[in-house]
Write an enzyme that holds these catalytic residues in place. Structure first.
Site, short mmCIF file in Angstrom:
data_model
loop_
_atom_site.label_atom_id
_atom_site.label_comp_id
_atom_site.label_asym_id
_atom_site.label_seq_id
_atom_site.Cartn_x
_atom_site.Cartn_y
_atom_site.Cartn_z
N ASP A 539 0.86 -1.18 0.00
CA ASP A 539 0.00 0.00 0.00
C ASP A 539 0.90 1.24 0.00
O ASP A 539 2.13 1.13 0.15
CB ASP A 539 -0.85 -0.04 1.27
CG ASP A 539 -2.04 0.90 1.23
OD1 ASP A 539 -2.23 1.58 0.20
OD2 ASP A 539 -2.77 0.97 2.23
N GLU A 542 2.58 5.12 -3.92
CA GLU A 542 2.49 6.11 -5.01
C GLU A 542 3.78 6.92 -5.21
O GLU A 542 4.06 7.25 -6.36
CB GLU A 542 1.31 7.06 -4.76
CG GLU A 542 -0.05 6.41 -4.87
CD GLU A 542 -0.38 5.54 -3.67
OE1 GLU A 542 -1.12 4.56 -3.82
OE2 GLU A 542 0.15 5.82 -2.58
N ASP A 615 -9.16 3.38 -1.77
CA ASP A 615 -10.00 3.64 -0.61
C ASP A 615 -11.34 4.22 -1.02
O ASP A 615 -11.59 5.43 -0.91
CB ASP A 615 -9.27 4.58 0.35
CG ASP A 615 -7.99 3.95 0.88
OD1 ASP A 615 -7.87 2.71 0.80
OD2 ASP A 615 -7.12 4.68 1.36
#
Length: 978
Positions: A539, A542, A615
Site C-alpha cells: 500500500d 504512489e 480507498d
C-alpha cells in the site's frame, strides 16, 4: 489508509455518521490550472485553435533521412523554425507484429531528458520487422506492410506529422493539429527580444495586430509570452524547485475514424471516456495521470488516482487501434469528439522524451496481444488467490485471526485468505511483529495454513527512521534511500512517523530486499517470523507522504542516476511489487507463485500481481464506479483487479452489502475490506436472511473457480482481460460500445450484470445477437435479436442477473469446502447451454495451482464440445479432447505446448477426478437413450421446456445425466439419442 490530519478526521466522521451526505475533498491535489506545464500545454492548444493558419514549427530535415539496411528503422533530424539551433532526432521502428514505435529526443542539448520509462515497462526489446520497404519522397516517407499490405505509415516532412493508415483510412495521427512541442533545455535568464516582423507568418494570423506589436521572446507565438513556472512553482505551502527549467512535452494524438476511446486508468469514470474539451465537455479538467493517494475520491472525475497506465484504445465498428505513450512523469490528457465518429486527444507531460507505440489492431484481441508483447501478459495467479479474501484495518491480534477463522467455519462460509493491516507491526516498523498482540505469528499463520488458507500482511514502502529498525538501518548503510534535492536522505512523514523511502531504481537495493524475505536466519537480517504461506500487500507506494506536496514526494527529490522524482513518479510504485515478486519466488526451494497486491501501478505492473481500486466509499455511486474502474484497468493490462467489497469508508446498510458481495463475486480480485473506524462486517455477522444470501454468494464464487482459473490462463497467454466489456466481445455492435455495467467472464459465455442501485427488483440486460441466453439459476431462455435487444430479468435482493450464452459449456465444482485447496480432487459438473444450432463449446484448464510446474507441462487443458454430426442427425455428441495435443502451437508462459507430454504427473495425480453431472439445457425433446460412446447406458432425468433452436421464451428443457463415470482428464464422448 489515510493521513492523520484534522480535515481527514472531520471528513471521516461525516462518512461514518452521515454516509450519504458528505463533502469530498479535492483541494490537496492540483487542477491543470495549478500545474505550470499543464497551463502552458492548454494555452498552446488554445492559441492553435485561435489562429486559423496555425502550423507546427517542427519539420524533418530531408537531407538527414536514413533508412536501415534491413528497412526496420527510419531516422531523421528534426528542426524547429522557432529555434534553428536546437536539434532533435526522430526514429521510427516497425515491429514484427505491426506495432510502430515513434521516438523523438533532443540531440546535443544542455542536459539529457529522461528516456528510461519504456525500459521499465517493456519485457524485452521488441523484434523489428524485416518485411518493410520505406519509400522516401520529397514531401514524405512511407512504409507499406502487413500480411495484406494494407497498413501504411506516412511521415510528412513539413510540418512533421506521423500517420498510420489501414486501407487508405487514417487510424492514428501524431501532430496532426500541430501541438507537438518538446520544451528544449534552456539556461536561466535566456531571453531574446525579437521584432514582430521576425514572427513566422505560418504561426500567426496576419490580422492579429495585437500580437504583432508585442515584444516577444523566441517562439512566444508558440510558447506564450511569459516564463510561466519555468524555474520554480508553488502549490499550497510547498515550492517545487526546477533546476533543469522547463522540459514538458506536448503531443496531439488523433483518431479520425474512431468515436470511442477507453483506457488511461486509473480514473473514477465511465469506461467510454467522457470529453474534457469541446462545446459541452463532461469534465472541465483534463484526465490526469499522476499516482496519488486520493482519499474520498469522487465517483465521477478525471482526477488522478493511485495508478497510471498511459495506454488508450480507440474503437469503431470498423477497427480498434491503440497507443501506448511510454512516459513516466505527470501527464494530463484532454479529449474531444469533433464529430461522433472521431476523437482528438492532447497529451501534456512534465518531462521525458516522445516515445509512442502505435498499435494497429485491427481487432480488440489484436490490440491486447500487441500490448502484451510489449509490456507482458498478466501473471497466472495461484489458484487460491481467486478465492475470497477477508480483510479489515485491523485484525487486532493472533486470537482475533483465529476467532475470525473459527466463525467462518462454524457458519460454513468458504474463505481462502486472511489479511493484516499496519497495526500488526511494532510502531509501524514493517516485518517487525507487535508481540503484545501477535506473540506467535508463525504459529498463527500455521493455524491458518492447516485449513489450506494463507495470510497476507502489509509492507508499506516507508521505513521508520530509527536505529533499532534493522530494515532502515541496512538501507541507510547501503545508501539505497531516496535523496532530497540537497542529495541527503529524504525525510518525510507517514504511518511510521519520520520516514525514508527505498530507491528501487538503485540496483544495489534489489538483492538486499529479496534476502529480507527469507524465512531462515542468515548473516543479514531476514524475516524469520513468517512462513512460505505469508504473502504481501503493498500500500502507499504512489508514494504517499503525509507532509509532502499533494500527499506525495517532492518532485525535486533525487533517485539513482541523478533523475528527479518528477521524471519517474508514475513508475516508482511499480518497482516495489516487482522486486517483492522476485523475492517471494526466491524464498522457496520449490518456487511458488507469489501473491502481491499493489495500490500504485504503471504499464507492465500486470506481470507482478493484483491491484485494487483504493480507498472507496460505502456508497452506491462508488459501487458502480468500481465496476467501471475494474473494466478500464482490465483493458489496460491490469486484469487481476477488484474493488473493496462494502467500501473502505462507511458502514453499508444490509441491502448495499449484499449487492456489493454480488459485485465482488464477479470481479477477478474478491476482497472485503473496511476502515479501522467502521463496524465489523464479516459476512457471518449479518442476521438472516442476509447472512444466508452472503453464504450463497461465497459458495457460488467457489463453485465457479474453474471458470475464473481458465479465464486467467487465457489472459496469461494472450493478454485478453478476464472481464470482457461489450465492445471486446461484439466489436461491430455500435449500440454496445458505451456499455460498462455488464460484462462477460473470460470466454466462458457467462454474462453478468450485478445490481448497483438501491431498491432494485428488476434489471435490464442488453443482448447483442440473435442467440439464446439462459438464466444461470432458473434456465429461463431469453431470445436476443440480430440488431440487439434489451431484456428485463428479475433481480430481487437474493438474485444475481447472470446469463449463460447459448453455445457455452461451463465447468463448475459444486462440493462445499472451507477453502479452495481442499477442492483439488472434487468432481466437476458440466452445464451445456445449447445455442440456436444445438451446439456448444467450453474449456477447462487445471494445474497444481501453486508452483511453476505448468511451465514444464504439468497441466490438464480440455475442450468440451456438444454437436450434431449434421443438421438432420437425431443424436447429440458431447465430447472431451486434449487441447495440449490439439494446439501444439499454443504456449503456457512462453513454453510451446508441443514440448509438453499429455501424460504428466499432474494429470496422473487427478486421474480419479470425474465428471459427476452433466446438465444439457435446451434439448428439443426427451432423449431415447444416453450412453458413453462405446460403453454403458447412463441414467438421466429430463424436464421438458423451451428448446434451444426454437423461437419461444420460457424455462428451457434440462437433461441431467447422473454420474456419467468419465474422468475430467481423459478423452471421452457421450451420445444422446434424440
Amino acid at each position: 489508509m489515510r493521513p492523520s490530519s484534522l480535515t481527514y478526521h472531520v471528513a471521516l466522521l461525516a462518512v461514518l455518521f452521515f454516509p450519504t451526505v458528505f463533502a469530498l475533498k479535492t483541494a490537496d491535489w492540483k487542477t491543470c490550472s495549478q500545474a505550470g506545464f499543464c497551463r502552458r500545454g492548454r494555452a498552446l492548444s488554445a492559441r492553435a485553435k485561435e489562429h486559423r493558419s496555425w502550423k507546427s514549427p517542427y519539420s524533418v530535415d530531408a537531407s538527414s533521412i536514413a533508412v536501415a539496411s534491413d528497412q526496420a528503422s527510419f531516422t531523421a533530424a528534426v528542426t524547429s523554425s522557432l529555434y534553428p539551433k536546437i536539434n532533435f532526432g526522430l526514429e521510427l521502428r516497425i515491429h514484427k507484429d505491426g506495432v510502430v514505435r515513434v521516438r523523438m529526443d533532443e540531440v546535443g542539448g544542455l542536459r539529457k531528458r529522461y528516456d528510461e520509462a519504456a525500459s521499465w515497462a517493456l519485457i524485452e526489446a521488441p523484434e523489428t520487422s524485416h518485411d518493410i520497404k520505406w519509400t522516401v519522397g520529397k514531401k514524405d516517407a512511407r512504409a507499406l506492410y502487413g500480411p495484406k499490405k494494407d497498413i501504411e505509415v506516412v511521415v510528412s516532412f513539413e510540418p512533421l506529422k506521423v500517420v498510420l493508415l489501414r486501407k487508405g483510412r487514417e487510424q492514428v495521427v501524431l501532430n496532426g493539429r500541430g501541438l507537438l512541442h518538446m520544451e528544449h533545455f534552456k539556461k536561466k535568464g535566456d531571453s531574446v527580444e525579437v521584432k514582430p516582423e521576425d514572427i513566422p507568418e505560418e504561426g500567426l494570423d496576419i490580422e492579429d495586430e495585437a500580437q504583432k506589436v508585442m515584444k516577444l521572446s523566441p517562439g512566444a507565438w508558440f510558447e506564450g509570452d511569459s516564463e510561466d513556472a519555468w524555474w520554480e512553482e508553488s502549490f499550497s505551502s510547498w515550492t517545487d524547485t526546477k533546476p533543469k527549467g522547463p522540459e514538458s512535452l506536448s503531443l496531439d494524438i488523433s483518431f479520425p475514424n474512431h468515436g470511442h476511446v477507453y483506457g488511461i486508468p486509473q480514473h473514477a469514470t465511465r469506461l467510454d471516456l467522457p470529453t474534457t474539451t469541446g462545446d459541452t465537455p463532461t469534465y472541465t479538467d483534463p484526465y490526469r495521470l499522476y499516482n496519488a493517494d486520493v482519499f474520498e475520491y469522487h465517483a465521477s472525475s478525471p482526477m488522478s488516482l493511485y495508478g497510471s497506465i498511459p495506454v488508450m484504445h480507440a474503437h469503431s465498428s470498423d477497427s480498434t487501434v491503440a497507443i501506448f505513450n511510454a512516459v513516466g512523469s505527470e501527464t494530463w490528457i484532454d479529449l474531444a469528439h469533433p464529430s461522433p465518429k472521431s476523437t482528438e486527444t492532447h497529451w501534456i507531460s512534465e518531462s521525458g522524451i516522445l516515445d509512442v507505440f502505435i498499435l494497429p489492431g485491427p481487432t480488440p484481441e489484436d490490440i491486447f496481444g500487441q500490448y502484451a508483447r510489449l509490456t507482458g501478459t498478466p501473471a497466472l495467479p495461484a489458484h487460491w488467490a481467486l478465492g475470497y479474501h477477508q480483510c479489515r484495518w485491523n485484525y487486532i491480534s493472533s486470537d482475533d485471526i483465529r476467532g475470525v477463522q473459527k466463525r467462518f467455519d462454524e457458519e460454513d462460509m468458504p474463505v481462502d485468505v486472511f489479511w493484516l493491516d499496519i497495526e500488526y507491526s511494532e510502531d509501524h516498523k514493517y516485518f517487525i511483529w507487535d508481540k503484545k498482540n501477535f506473540p506467535d505469528p508463525v504459529e498463527m499463520t500455521k493455524d491458518v495454513e492447516a485449513f489450506g488458507r494463507k495470510m497476507v500482511v502489509i509492507i508499506d514502502p516507508h521505513l521508520k527512521r530509527t536505529s533499532d529498525y534493522p530494515v532502515f538501518k541496512a538501507a541507510s548503510e547501503l545508501g539505497v534511500l531516496v535523496k532530497n534535492k540537497d542529495n541527503n536522505e529524504y525525510e518525510g512523514w507517514c504511518w511510521s512517523g519520520s520516514s525514508s523511502w527505498i530507491d528501487f531504481f538503485n540496483p544495489a537495493s534489489w538483492d538486499w530486499w529479496m534476502k529480507i524475505f527469507r524465512t531462515k536466519k542468515a548473516k543479514e537480517w531476514t524475516w524469520t517470523e513468517s512462513t512460505e504461506s505469508t504473502y504481501i500487500w503493498h500500500d502507499m507506494n504512489e508514494p504517499s507522504v503525509f507532509n509532502g506536496p499533494e500527499i506525495t514526494m517532492p518532485k525535486d527529490n533525487i533517485h539513482y542516476g541523478g533523475w528527479e522524482h518528477r521524471d519517474v513518479h508514475n513508475i516508482n510504485g511499480m518497482l516495489f511489487p516487482n522486486i517483492t515478486h522476485q523475492a517471494l519466488i526466491a524464498r522457496s526451494a520449490t518456487p511458488k507463485r507469489p501473491f502481491i497486491l499493489t495500490r500504485a501501478f504503471y504499464a507492465g505492473s500486470q506481470r507482478f500481481g493484483a491491484m485494487w481500486t483504493g480507498d472507496n466509499l460505502g456508497t452506491w455511486e462508488h459501487m458502480a464506479a468500481g465496476v467501471q474502474m475494474v473494466l478500464a484497468n482490465g483493458i489496460a493490462g491490469m486484469t487481476f483487479c477488484g474493488s473493496d467489497v462494502g467500501g473502505f469508508f462507511g458502514n453499508p446498510e444490509r441491502e448495499m452489502l449484499v449487492r456489493w458481495y454480488q459485485v465482488g463475486a464477479f470481479q477477478p480480485f474478491f476482497r472485503a475490506h473496511g476502515h479501522i473506524d467502521t463496524k465489523r462486517r464479516e459476512p457471518y455477522l449479518m442476521e438472516d436472511p442476509y447472512k444466508s444470501m452472503l453464504r450463497d454468494i461465497l459458495r457460488l464464487r467457489y463453485s465457479m473457480l474453474p471458470i475464473w482459473y481458465t479465464a486467467f490462463r487465457e489472459a496469461s497467454v494472450t493478454g485478453i482481460p478476464v472481464l470482457r466489456p461489450h465492445y471486446v466481445v461484439f466489436p461491430h455492435d455500435e449500440a454496445g460500445f458505451s456499455i460498462d455495467d455488464q460484462w462477460f467472464i473470460g470466454g466462458s459465455g457467462l454474462l453478468v450484470k450485478p445490481v448497483t442501485e438501491k431498491g432494485v427488483t428488476e434489471a435490464s440486460i442488453y443482448l447483442a445477437e440473435d442467440q439464446v441466453y439462459y438464466d444461470y439459476f432458473t434456465h429461463y431462455a431469453h431470445r436476443g435479436a440480430a440488431k440487439g435487444k434489451h431484456i428485463t430479468v428479475s433481480a430481487a435482493l437474493h438474485e444475481i442477473p447472470l446469463l449463460a450464452r447459448g453455445g457455452s459449456i461451463i465447468p463448475t465444482r459444486e462440493r462445499r469446502r472451507r477453502s479452495s485447496p481442499l477442492m483439488k480432487l472434487d468432481p466437476f459438473t458440466l452445464r451445456v447451454a445449447l445455442d440456436n444450432r444445438v451446439s456448444a463449446r467450453g474449456e477447462l484448464y487445471l494445474d497444481d495451482g501453486e508452483t511453476f510446474s505448468h511451465r514444464d507441462g504439468q497441466i490438464v487443458w480440455r475442450e468440451f464440445v456438444a454437436e450434431k454430426p449434421d443438421k438432420k442427425a437425431k443424436t447429440l455428441r458431447i465430447s472431451s479432447r486434449d487441447l495440449v495435443k490439439e494446439k501444439p502451437g499454443e504456449a503456457i508462459d512462453g513454453v510451446a505446448l508441443k514440448n509438453f507430454s499429455p501424460s504428466n504427473n499432474f494429470a496422473k495425480s487427478i486421474e480419479s477426478v470425474r465428471v459427476e453431472k452433466i446438465a444439457v439445457i435446451g434439448l428439443s425433446s426427451k432423449p431415447k437413450s444416453v450412453k458413453v460412446e462405446g460403453g454403458q447406458a447412463l441414467e438421466f432425468v429430463y424436464d421438458g421446456g423451451v428448446a434451444a433452436g426454437g423461437k419461444k421464451e420460457g424455462v428451457a428443457s434440462v437433461l441431467i445425466i447422473k454420474d456419467p463415470g468419465v474422468a475430467i482428464s481423459e478423452d471421452w464422448a457421450i451420445v444422446i439419442d434424440i
